[in-house]
Design an enzyme around this catalytic site. Structure first.
Site, PDB file in Angstrom:
ATOM      1  N   ARG A   1       0.843  -1.193   0.000  1.00 53.63           N
ATOM      2  CA  ARG A   1       0.000   0.000   0.000  1.00 53.63           C
ATOM      3  C   ARG A   1       0.878   1.242   0.000  1.00 53.63           C
ATOM      4  NH1 ARG A   1      -1.952  -3.498   4.109  1.00 53.63           N
ATOM      5  NH2 ARG A   1      -3.994  -4.420   3.619  1.00 53.63           N
TER       6      ARG A   1
ATOM      7  N   LYS B   1      -2.482  -1.378   7.920  1.00 51.73           N
ATOM      8  CA  LYS B   1      -3.929  -1.532   7.995  1.00 51.73           C
ATOM      9  C   LYS B   1      -4.265  -2.788   8.793  1.00 51.73           C
ATOM     10  CE  LYS B   1      -7.938  -1.293   4.891  1.00 51.73           C
ATOM     11  NZ  LYS B   1      -8.377  -1.320   3.481  1.00 51.73           N
TER      12      LYS B   1
ATOM     13  N   HIS C   1      -3.107   3.035  -6.366  1.00 53.92           N
ATOM     14  CA  HIS C   1      -3.544   1.777  -5.762  1.00 53.92           C
ATOM     15  C   HIS C   1      -3.708   0.673  -6.793  1.00 53.92           C
ATOM     16  CE1 HIS C   1      -4.990  -0.436  -2.294  1.00 53.92           C
ATOM     17  NE2 HIS C   1      -6.045  -0.848  -2.974  1.00 53.92           N
TER      18      HIS C   1
ATOM     19  N   ARG D   1      -1.184  -2.067  -6.942  1.00 54.61           N
ATOM     20  CA  ARG D   1      -1.393  -3.192  -6.022  1.00 54.61           C
ATOM     21  C   ARG D   1      -2.283  -4.256  -6.669  1.00 54.61           C
ATOM     22  NH1 ARG D   1      -1.139  -4.441  -0.476  1.00 54.61           N
ATOM     23  NH2 ARG D   1      -3.062  -5.137   0.536  1.00 54.61           N
TER      24      ARG D   1
ATOM     25  N   HIS E   1      -3.416  -8.815   4.171  1.00 51.59           N
ATOM     26  CA  HIS E   1      -4.859  -8.817   4.350  1.00 51.59           C
ATOM     27  C   HIS E   1      -5.232  -9.506   5.658  1.00 51.59           C
ATOM     28  CE1 HIS E   1      -5.648  -8.292  -0.218  1.00 51.59           C
ATOM     29  NE2 HIS E   1      -5.598  -7.143   0.408  1.00 51.59           N
TER      30      HIS E   1
ATOM     31  N   TYR F   1      -8.830  -8.240  -5.477  1.00 49.91           N
ATOM     32  CA  TYR F   1      -7.732  -7.794  -6.327  1.00 49.91           C
ATOM     33  C   TYR F   1      -7.592  -8.639  -7.600  1.00 49.91           C
ATOM     34  CZ  TYR F   1      -6.251  -4.818  -2.530  1.00 49.91           C
ATOM     35  OH  TYR F   1      -6.210  -3.845  -1.566  1.00 49.91           O
TER      36      TYR F   1
END
Length: 304
Positions: free
Chosen positions: A141, A164, A237, A240, A271, A280
């Site tokens: 990220r 995150k 983004h 990613r 994640h 994704y």
């Protein structure tokens, strides 16, 4: 009684590592609402009435699910608490913008444009080339990259701290990526700045996200990528997303290999749940070809 239940629930959640700040504020509102109505236990109808006071569908569903988690936890001790149905306010419509999957030559053009940034001879060109190259090569990220410190570059990889979902992880990198990082570190040491951030501005300060985004938009102009995504601009983004898709394309396409690969990719991307990784994985010609081959093998009686 509900107030005591809430205090125990919040204490338990925090002991498990959840900050529980917003959830606590929301549940205090629900408990006050229920107790004003004379309730000593959670009632499904009361949860729905309280949720209905929120100004938007998203906030109403958030209220419902927050109260529902609370009810599930305390119902384990007292079956008189009712648990409202998760879909009592309907299913949310998930609206996620489809990502732009960069082609290899798109990324090459972006990095070449970054090397030509002004002022020439400053740290700025090599810094942005390394930053965007790192995002493309690791799928990390942008917020994770901007919070990296010099000491987070280790012989084993990059240490991503408290990203995150409050997770930390070690990110192994390819030899070529490490070589590019080492070249940047040499240039950064010459800058001799006090800030410990890995990526710094010409002034020697850590980079705000807004600055990076403005530079990225400028690179889109230079590379004619403005509006390349069905009239919209590709995003940082999307690098990613591209990493995740290209990674799956290179996986041997049998079900066991893909399952193992998804778990590994989910861990690498940081994640919280493996299901998050599926967002994704967008269809590309390569992936669609693999799906077609698997379907044909299944139709012909072979192993998918």
């Amino acid at each position: 009684m509900l107030s005591r239940d809430l205090a125990r629930y919040v204490e338990q959640r925090r002991s498990l590592g959840f900050k529980c700040h917003s959830e606590h504020i929301l549940l205090r509102g629900f408990v006050a609402f229920a107790e004003r109505c004379g309730d000593t236990h959670v009632k499904s109808t009361r949860v729905l009435a309280w949720a209905a006071e929120a100004p938007s569908p998203e906030q109403r569903r958030n209220r419902l699910h927050t109260a529902r988690r609370f009810a599930l936890a305390i119902q384990a001790e007292d079956r008189r608490h009712q648990v409202p149905a998760a879909d009592a306010l309907g299913q949310p419509r998930v609206r996620r913008r489809a990502p732009y999957i960069y082609k290899s030559h798109d990324i090459v053009r972006l990095l070449r444009a970054a090397t030509a940034l002004e002022p020439a001879g400053s740290i700025r060109p090599i810094m942005y080339t390394t930053l965007f190259g790192l995002l493309a090569a690791t799928g990390m990220r942008i917020a994770e990259a901007l919070t990296l410190q010099v000491d987070d570059v280790t012989s084993d990889g990059l240490v991503i701290r408290e990203s995150k979902f409050h997770k930390s992880r070690l990110l192994p990198v390819h030899t070529t990526t490490r070589q590019a990082l080492d070249g940047y570190l040499i240039a950064r040491r010459r800058a001799a700045v006090a800030d410990h951030a890995l990526f710094i501005s010409v002034a020697g300060k850590s980079l705000p996200h807004a600055t990076v985004r403005n530079v990225f938009l400028g690179l889109l102009d230079r590379t004619k990528l403005r509006g390349a995504h069905a009239g919209r601009d590709p995003r940082i983004h999307d690098l990613r997303h591209t990493f995740a898709v290209r990674s799956l394309e290179q996986c041997r396409h049998d079900s066991n290999a893909i399952a193992r690969h998804i778990v590994a990719l989910s861990t690498y991307l940081g994640h919280a749940h493996v299901t998050d990784t599926y967002w994704y994985l967008q269809a590309t010609p390569v992936l669609m070809g693999q799906i077609a081959e698997a379907g044909e093998a299944l139709l012909m009686g072979g192993a998918p």
